[in-house]
Design a protein around this motif. Structure first.
Motif, PDB file in Angstrom:
ATOM      1  N   THR A 147       2.559  -6.168  16.046  1.00 25.20           N
ATOM      2  CA  THR A 147       3.194  -6.606  14.815  1.00 25.20           C
ATOM      3  C   THR A 147       2.600  -7.953  14.432  1.00 25.20           C
ATOM      4  OG1 THR A 147       5.336  -6.901  13.709  1.00 25.20           O
ATOM      5  CG2 THR A 147       5.126  -7.834  15.911  1.00 25.20           C
ATOM      6  N   ASN A 160       6.937  -5.075  10.224  1.00 31.64           N
ATOM      7  CA  ASN A 160       6.369  -3.746  10.439  1.00 31.64           C
ATOM      8  C   ASN A 160       5.589  -3.727  11.752  1.00 31.64           C
ATOM      9  OD1 ASN A 160       7.461  -3.027   8.019  1.00 31.64           O
ATOM     10  ND2 ASN A 160       5.509  -2.724   6.954  1.00 31.64           N
ATOM     11  N   TRP A 161       5.506  -2.543  12.349  1.00 30.87           N
ATOM     12  CA  TRP A 161       4.795  -2.377  13.617  1.00 30.87           C
ATOM     13  C   TRP A 161       3.762  -1.265  13.498  1.00 30.87           C
ATOM     14  CZ3 TRP A 161       5.590  -4.606  18.598  1.00 30.87           C
ATOM     15  CH2 TRP A 161       6.559  -5.629  18.614  1.00 30.87           C
ATOM     16  N   ALA A 218      11.435  -3.287  18.169  1.00 26.81           N
ATOM     17  CA  ALA A 218      11.274  -3.878  16.834  1.00 26.81           C
ATOM     18  C   ALA A 218      12.546  -4.609  16.415  1.00 26.81           C
ATOM     19  CB  ALA A 218      10.910  -2.796  15.822  1.00 26.81           C
ATOM     20  N   GLN A 238      11.639   1.529  18.328  1.00 32.29           N
ATOM     21  CA  GLN A 238      12.679   1.104  17.387  1.00 32.29           C
ATOM     22  C   GLN A 238      13.522  -0.016  17.983  1.00 32.29           C
ATOM     23  OE1 GLN A 238      13.163   1.979  14.291  1.00 32.29           O
ATOM     24  NE2 GLN A 238      11.968   3.846  14.025  1.00 32.29           N
ATOM     25  N   ILE A 276       2.976  -6.587   6.230  1.00 25.77           N
ATOM     26  CA  ILE A 276       4.369  -7.022   6.084  1.00 25.77           C
ATOM     27  C   ILE A 276       4.931  -7.410   7.441  1.00 25.77           C
ATOM     28  CG2 ILE A 276       6.686  -6.324   5.362  1.00 25.77           C
ATOM     29  CD1 ILE A 276       5.363  -4.363   3.429  1.00 25.77           C
ATOM     30  N   GLU A 277       5.473  -8.623   7.507  1.00 27.90           N
ATOM     31  CA  GLU A 277       6.120  -9.066   8.735  1.00 27.90           C
ATOM     32  C   GLU A 277       7.314  -8.168   9.017  1.00 27.90           C
ATOM     33  OE1 GLU A 277       6.336 -13.431   9.768  1.00 27.90           O
ATOM     34  OE2 GLU A 277       8.481 -12.997   9.546  1.00 27.90           O
ATOM     35  N   MET A 304       9.482  -1.007   9.345  1.00 27.59           N
ATOM     36  CA  MET A 304       8.783   0.280   9.400  1.00 27.59           C
ATOM     37  C   MET A 304       7.869   0.316  10.608  1.00 27.59           C
ATOM     38  SD  MET A 304       6.137   2.063   6.716  1.00 27.59           S
ATOM     39  CE  MET A 304       4.707   1.253   7.402  1.00 27.59           C
ATOM     40  N   ILE A 305       7.808   1.473  11.268  1.00 30.02           N
ATOM     41  CA  ILE A 305       6.898   1.677  12.384  1.00 30.02           C
ATOM     42  C   ILE A 305       5.890   2.736  11.992  1.00 30.02           C
ATOM     43  CG2 ILE A 305       6.661   2.439  14.775  1.00 30.02           C
ATOM     44  CD1 ILE A 305       9.433   1.294  15.297  1.00 30.02           C
ATOM     45  N   GLU A 306       4.630   2.336  11.960  1.00 29.30           N
ATOM     46  CA  GLU A 306       3.533   3.259  11.646  1.00 29.30           C
ATOM     47  C   GLU A 306       2.913   3.728  12.955  1.00 29.30           C
ATOM     48  OE1 GLU A 306      -0.912   3.173   9.563  1.00 29.30           O
ATOM     49  OE2 GLU A 306       0.475   1.493   9.276  1.00 29.30           O
TER      50      GLU A 306
END
Length: 240
Positions: free
Chosen positions: A58, A29-30, A160, A157, A26-27, A1-3
């Protein structure tokens, strides 16, 4: 997931604060910012906040059997290299510089900052997609100088995904293949370097590869090799 955040001080600082507070991070996620008001690079430098650039972080939680955490800089560098190569398919113009820079035609395109907080290593990455800062001590560039400005979200994306792949290889196969691939993407051995180890004056020599644990081997003028575990490294031709 990218926030994605419209504005923050620093994505690295935000993730560090979350880890410190006990929030579940959470590993994989960014955290990506449209704008950073207090972004930072290595040696306490301010990271340029250019609209349209990539600024994200991250967290990695190393396992007991993983390679040494500082070698995550090599992992991040390879992920960056592969991501940019998908947008600028000229490998001869891209090169990695130890410990944490990606160069395009010898000018700084991207940088990496690793910070530890408890069991987490926070990896911050900044990439000049649209604009490059004017710096007094080094040449810089942006991908926009070589073609259309990449879409920031698409870049996030892709980065990541590449980072996740490189992290898995690091864990599964160890550091040796990471170092081999990193060296293949780096400036060649014999490149003239100027290194500023912490608490010392500058040391000049030539690039002599990496050690088995990912440290820099610097060939001094007298032929001796000095192993550098930390420091600010400049290509002599990069300074401008």
């Amino acid at each position: 997931m990218i926030e994605t955040l419209a504005e923050t001080g620093s994505t690295n600082a935000d993730l560090i604060a979350r880890v410190r507070s006990g929030e579940r991070v959470i590993e994989g996620n960014w955290l990506v910012a449209d704008r950073q008001t207090a972004g930072k690079g290595r040696q306490g430098r301010t990271w340029f906040d250019g609209a349209g650039n990539f600024m994200g972080s991250t967290a990695v939680f190393p396992h007991e059997r993983d390679p040494s955490p500082p070698s995550l800089a090599l992992v991040a560098g390879l992920a960056l290299y592969e991501t940019v190569l998908g947008l600028h398919a000229k490998p001869a113009e891209l090169s990695l510089k130890w410990p944490n820079d990606l160069l395009l035609n010898g000018a700084k395109l991207a940088g990496i900052l690793l910070e530890r907080e408890g069991d987490a290593i926070v990896v911050g990455i900044g990439v000049n997609l649209a604009k490059a800062p004017a710096l007094p001590d080094r040449c810089t560039t942006a991908l926009s100088s070589f073609g259309p400005v990449p879409d920031r979200d698409h870049f996030a994306q892709s980065l990541a995904a590449h980072f996740a792949s490189e992290l898995e290889r690091w864990r599964q196969y160890g550091l040796a293949p990471i170092i081999r691939r990193w060296l293949a993407a780096a400036h060649p051995e014999g490149t003239a370097l100027r290194v500023h180890p912490p608490g010392e004056g500058s040391v000049e020599g030539t690039f002599a590869g990496l050690t088995v644990d990912g440290a820099l081997s610097l060939r001094l003028p007298d032929g001796e090799a000095r192993i550098i575990h930390a420091g600010d490294v400049m290509l002599v031709q990069e300074e401008g």
